[in-house]
Motif scaffolding. Structure first.
Motif, PDB file in Angstrom:
ATOM      1  N   GLU A 206       1.024  -1.244  -0.011  1.00 57.30           N
ATOM      2  CA  GLU A 206       0.089  -0.125  -0.058  1.00 57.30           C
ATOM      3  C   GLU A 206       0.881   1.290   0.049  1.00 57.30           C
ATOM      4  O   GLU A 206       0.569   2.131  -0.661  1.00 57.30           O
ATOM      5  N   ASP A 207       1.894   1.257   0.874  1.00 58.72           N
ATOM      6  CA  ASP A 207       2.765   2.415   0.900  1.00 58.72           C
ATOM      7  C   ASP A 207       3.410   2.539  -0.641  1.00 58.72           C
ATOM      8  O   ASP A 207       3.608   3.709  -1.149  1.00 58.72           O
ATOM      9  N   PHE A 208       4.091   1.180  -1.070  1.00 56.84           N
ATOM     10  CA  PHE A 208       4.548   1.441  -2.371  1.00 56.84           C
ATOM     11  C   PHE A 208       3.548   2.138  -3.599  1.00 56.84           C
ATOM     12  O   PHE A 208       4.104   3.013  -4.127  1.00 56.84           O
ATOM     13  N   ILE A 209       2.468   1.479  -3.806  1.00 53.96           N
ATOM     14  CA  ILE A 209       1.448   2.151  -4.668  1.00 53.96           C
ATOM     15  C   ILE A 209       1.241   3.448  -4.416  1.00 53.96           C
ATOM     16  O   ILE A 209       1.145   4.487  -5.253  1.00 53.96           O
ATOM     17  N   THR A 210       0.867   4.024  -2.946  1.00 63.49           N
ATOM     18  CA  THR A 210       0.602   5.146  -3.040  1.00 63.49           C
ATOM     19  C   THR A 210       1.665   6.124  -3.353  1.00 63.49           C
ATOM     20  O   THR A 210       1.302   7.250  -3.737  1.00 63.49           O
ATOM     21  N   LYS A 211       2.678   5.880  -2.918  1.00 60.60           N
ATOM     22  CA  LYS A 211       4.131   6.867  -3.222  1.00 60.60           C
ATOM     23  C   LYS A 211       4.252   6.801  -4.690  1.00 60.60           C
ATOM     24  O   LYS A 211       4.298   7.886  -5.389  1.00 60.60           O
ATOM     25  N   PHE A 212       4.169   5.635  -5.374  1.00 59.30           N
ATOM     26  CA  PHE A 212       4.172   5.655  -6.834  1.00 59.30           C
ATOM     27  C   PHE A 212       3.180   6.661  -7.503  1.00 59.30           C
ATOM     28  O   PHE A 212       3.364   7.282  -8.272  1.00 59.30           O
ATOM     29  N   LEU A 213       1.951   6.057  -7.089  1.00 59.13           N
ATOM     30  CA  LEU A 213       0.759   7.155  -7.614  1.00 59.13           C
ATOM     31  C   LEU A 213       1.140   8.548  -7.369  1.00 59.13           C
ATOM     32  O   LEU A 213       0.688   9.411  -8.400  1.00 59.13           O
ATOM     33  N   THR A 214       1.128   9.223  -6.196  1.00 57.65           N
ATOM     34  CA  THR A 214       1.353  10.518  -5.829  1.00 57.65           C
ATOM     35  C   THR A 214       2.899  11.111  -6.524  1.00 57.65           C
ATOM     36  O   THR A 214       2.398  12.495  -7.044  1.00 57.65           O
ATOM     37  N   HIS A 215       3.771  10.423  -6.720  1.00 56.71           N
ATOM     38  CA  HIS A 215       5.027  10.816  -7.211  1.00 56.71           C
ATOM     39  C   HIS A 215       4.663  11.103  -8.760  1.00 56.71           C
ATOM     40  O   HIS A 215       5.165  11.937  -9.325  1.00 56.71           O
ATOM     41  N   LEU A 216       4.068  10.014  -9.432  1.00 55.68           N
ATOM     42  CA  LEU A 216       3.730  10.184 -10.813  1.00 55.68           C
ATOM     43  C   LEU A 216       2.763  11.226 -10.980  1.00 55.68           C
ATOM     44  O   LEU A 216       3.014  12.107 -12.157  1.00 55.68           O
ATOM     45  N   THR A 217       1.915  11.505 -10.303  1.00 52.63           N
ATOM     46  CA  THR A 217       0.991  12.500 -10.347  1.00 52.63           C
ATOM     47  C   THR A 217       1.343  14.108 -10.314  1.00 52.63           C
ATOM     48  O   THR A 217       1.437  14.797 -10.984  1.00 52.63           O
ATOM     49  N   THR A 218       2.509  13.923  -9.471  1.00 56.66           N
ATOM     50  CA  THR A 218       3.044  15.392  -8.982  1.00 56.66           C
ATOM     51  C   THR A 218       4.220  15.593  -9.869  1.00 56.66           C
ATOM     52  O   THR A 218       4.565  16.796 -10.101  1.00 56.66           O
TER      53      THR A 218
END
Length: 280
Positions: A206-218
């Motif tokens: 969950e940490d990995f995906i949340t970080k991946f998503l937010t980093h990709l988005t920003t």
């Protein structure tokens, strides 16, 4: 998180947050709640800040993991269509280099891992990778105040490192040596037992995906590229199967252009040159 599609409007709570695996609403922590939490843990927060943990990270642990995976697929597809998906940069001054993305499958999930997610077999925050793990299931942790101090959410501090320290390059800050690439999950977990790492835990999928998503988005960048020796051991999770003890891993594979989520043995030394344990 809102732009990445993680958050939604909650009908009962009249705010934004996530719907958990139990069907309940879990509002995103407010600024006041986070300030109160950090103030309550002032000594630990101050120590970890001095050791390089300078960025707050929120993870919706209550959220169904397979739904997070679907959001990850959608986000990658979106930014491919917009031509805004690039390699991980070490600093903002580095040039953007676009990445190739697999047209057929943007996220690959190992079938036994998917089955373990479906059945709720994965153990969270084990103290050892054995049948005596002393960890808990996802259903248990989301309302455990020692893990989710704000119900359904992990609130932590992390190091602001896009690529983790390579062998021999870790710095020592306030008496704590940064983790470096090159250890097995079992070895990283043993390191966590040291006093200087008190209060730290391994990351979850969950940490990995949340970080991946937010980093990709920003930032429009992928995360945890194995070519950068930056693949992630999800040390905060564990699964016992008939033939081995396993720990999940998450990474971007540049050659095939997709995220891969699978599991490896806790004593795995073959992958150590490209894998790292990241803490929070």
């Amino acid at each position: 998180m809102n732009r990445a599609g993680i958050l939604s409007v909650l009908s009962k709570s009249k705010g934004i947050g996530v719907i958990g695996i139990d069907g309940k609403e879990y509002p995103i922590p407010t600024r006041e709640e986070v300030v109160k939490l950090f103030d309550h843990n002032r000594e630990l927060v101050s120590r970890k800040f001095s050791q390089g943990f300078d960025r707050m990270e929120l993870t919706p642990l209550a959220m169904p993991l397979l739904y997070l995976i679907d959001l990850l697929k959608a986000a990658i597809f979106k930014y491919v269509a917009e031509g805004k998906i690039n390699q991980t940069r070490n600093s903002d001054s580095d040039s953007l280099i676009s990445v190739r993305v697999n047209k057929e499958k943007q996220v690959w999930v190992w079938d036994p891992l998917r089955h373990a997610i479906d059945t709720g077999e994965i153990i969270y925050f084990p103290q050892e990778y054995t049948s005596n793990h002393r960890g808990q299931t996802k259903s248990e942790i989301i309302n455990n105040g020692c893990i989710c101090a704000i119900s359904g959410w992990s609130v932590g501090l992390v190091e602001s490192l896009s690529v983790m320290s390579q062998q021999g390059q870790g710095q020592t800050l306030a008496g704590r040596r940064q983790l470096e690439v090159g250890q097995s999950p079992r070895e990283y977990l043993q390191i966590l037992q040291s006093d200087v790492y008190q209060g730290e835990t391994g990351k979850t999928i969950e940490d990995f995906i949340t970080k991946f998503l937010t980093h990709l988005t920003t930032n429009h960048e992928v995360s945890n590229d194995v070519r950068d020796n930056n693949a992630l051991w999800c040390l905060g999770q564990y699964l016992k199967v008939t033939y081995a003890e396993l720990v999940p891993t998450g990474r971007w594979i540049r050659e095939v252009g997709r995220v891969r989520l699978d599991m490896h043995r806790t004593g795995n030394k073959i992958c150590t040159r490209s894998w790292v344990g990241q803490l929070q």
